[in-house]
Design an enzyme around this catalytic site. Structure first.
Site, mmCIF file in Angstrom:
data_model
loop_
_atom_site.group_PDB
_atom_site.id
_atom_site.type_symbol
_atom_site.label_atom_id
_atom_site.label_comp_id
_atom_site.label_asym_id
_atom_site.label_seq_id
_atom_site.Cartn_x
_atom_site.Cartn_y
_atom_site.Cartn_z
ATOM 1 N N LYS A 49 26.374 -21.916 26.134
ATOM 2 C CA LYS A 49 26.543 -21.883 24.680
ATOM 3 C C LYS A 49 25.258 -21.401 24.007
ATOM 4 O O LYS A 49 25.281 -20.572 23.103
ATOM 5 C CB LYS A 49 26.916 -23.294 24.177
ATOM 6 C CG LYS A 49 28.334 -23.685 24.551
ATOM 7 C CD LYS A 49 28.636 -25.159 24.315
ATOM 8 C CE LYS A 49 30.013 -25.505 24.865
ATOM 9 N NZ LYS A 49 30.348 -26.927 24.815
ATOM 10 N N GLN A 93 27.907 -32.493 23.246
ATOM 11 C CA GLN A 93 28.562 -32.113 24.509
ATOM 12 C C GLN A 93 29.214 -33.347 25.138
ATOM 13 O O GLN A 93 28.560 -34.370 25.336
ATOM 14 C CB GLN A 93 27.510 -31.501 25.463
ATOM 15 C CG GLN A 93 28.085 -31.003 26.765
ATOM 16 C CD GLN A 93 29.057 -29.834 26.591
ATOM 17 O OE1 GLN A 93 28.837 -28.928 25.793
ATOM 18 N NE2 GLN A 93 30.154 -29.858 27.333
ATOM 19 N N ASP A 116 32.999 -28.416 16.514
ATOM 20 C CA ASP A 116 34.108 -28.575 17.463
ATOM 21 C C ASP A 116 35.387 -29.058 16.773
ATOM 22 O O ASP A 116 36.428 -29.189 17.423
ATOM 23 C CB ASP A 116 33.730 -29.594 18.549
ATOM 24 C CG ASP A 116 33.135 -28.927 19.776
ATOM 25 O OD1 ASP A 116 33.386 -27.716 19.969
ATOM 26 O OD2 ASP A 116 32.444 -29.606 20.548
#
Ligand code: NAP
Length: 279
Positions: A49, A93, A116
């Protein structure tokens, strides 16, 4: 033979457009990533990422914690990032170390920095049929891929295998919001194979071999989200690609289907949140 839903090709197109857009921006978005613990897969994902963001011209910072980090330490850091005007997107994460309540952590993120789309606010918007700040990355990537290949969703029977907060539930909801008729299956579903046979669009997000030969009806569109290592150590998806691609109309490969679309969606979300921050 089925048409391959090529996630790599679409990702590259999205990246090219994003790079052109970012090159013209006087200031750049900054993505903050929190990584707790020493899960090797998470370390690889975070690295990818970060590298991808930087290649496109998005700034990124990774904040790492050992696996014995406390929930409070992470929450305090998120509050600091929420208040930092230079940070425009925050990602935690997953999975977090087992002693940490991920809902408490995720819900600390400001919804307008929730890249997200996993905070209760953004999930709530999605489930109310309203527009969240951004959509969760994997479901968004799946929709972009279907749209790229002009696959009609309205009125279709979509069968989703899996009900995780990350994939199954949000993708089912996004399909419902696009006027599909949706059936969600999980580990307690009875007669799974009979249900799969009724799908016009099948989305499998399980992480096990669950879709084999003769499972689908002719011309079903098959999206394989699963990624796992089989007994021989090979990366594979939930679907028996070689056999199912003989009867499907379209199929996403593993690797090269949904995976590249997830990272493309993350980069799109990062830029979308930056644009919201400048309004
Ligand atoms: P997860 O949280 O483990 O959820 C798996 C789901 O599958 C659960 O809802 C579970 O049901 C259901 N399930 C388990 N066995 C089943 C069976 N035999 N039949 C039907 N349903 C069954 O996983 P996830 O995070 O959603 O991820 C799913 C897969 O997608 C994994 O392989 C993951 O690595 C992959 N993934 C890929 C991407 C990508 O970008 N390509 C992104 C995210 C995830 P219960 O709820 O009843 O336990």
């Amino acid at each position: 033979m089925a048409i391959i839903l090529d996630g790599k090709k679409l990702r590259d197109k999205i990246f090219e457009d994003l790079k052109n857009k970012l090159d013209k921006m006087p200031q750049k978005p900054t993505l903050a990533v929190i990584l707790a613990g020493d899960n090797p897969a998470s370390q690889i994902y975070v690295n990818t990422k970060k590298k991808t963001a930087e290649k496109l011209g998005i700034k990124s910072v990774v904040i790492e914690y050992p696996s014995n980090v406390t929930e409070k330490e992470i929450i305090d850091k998120i509050n600091e990032l929420n208040n930092d005007k230079t940070i425009t997107a925050i990602l935690v994460q997953l999975p977090l170390p087992g002693h940490i309540n991920k809902h408490n952590v995720l819900d600390t993120i400001l919804p307008q920095k929730d890249v997200d789309g996993l905070t209760a606010f953004n999930c709530g918007k999605l489930f109310a049929g309203e527009k969240p700040y951004v959509y969760p990355c994997t479901p968004k990537g799946i929709l972009l891929l279907l749209d790229e290949y002009n696959i009609e969703i309205e009125g279709k029977h979509v069968v989703v295998l899996g009900r995780s907060n990350l994939v199954g539930r949000p993708v089912a909801q996004m399909m419902l919001n696009r006027n599909a008729t949706v059936t969600t299956c999980h580990s307690k579903t009875k007669n799974l194979t009979d249900i799969i046979k009724t799908a016009d669009i099948l989305i499998s997000a399980v992480g096990k071999s669950v879709v084999g030969e003769n499972f689908i009806k002719n011309n079903c569109v098959v999206i394989d989200v699963g990624i796992f290592k089989d007994e021989t150590g090979h990366i594979r998806g939930d679907v028996d690609f070689d056999k199912v691609s003989k009867t499907a109309s379209h199929i996403s490969p593993v690797p090269g289907g949904v995976g590249p679309m997830t990272i493309a969606s993350l980069m799109l979300n990062t830029v979308e949140l930056y644009e919201i921050s400048t309004l």
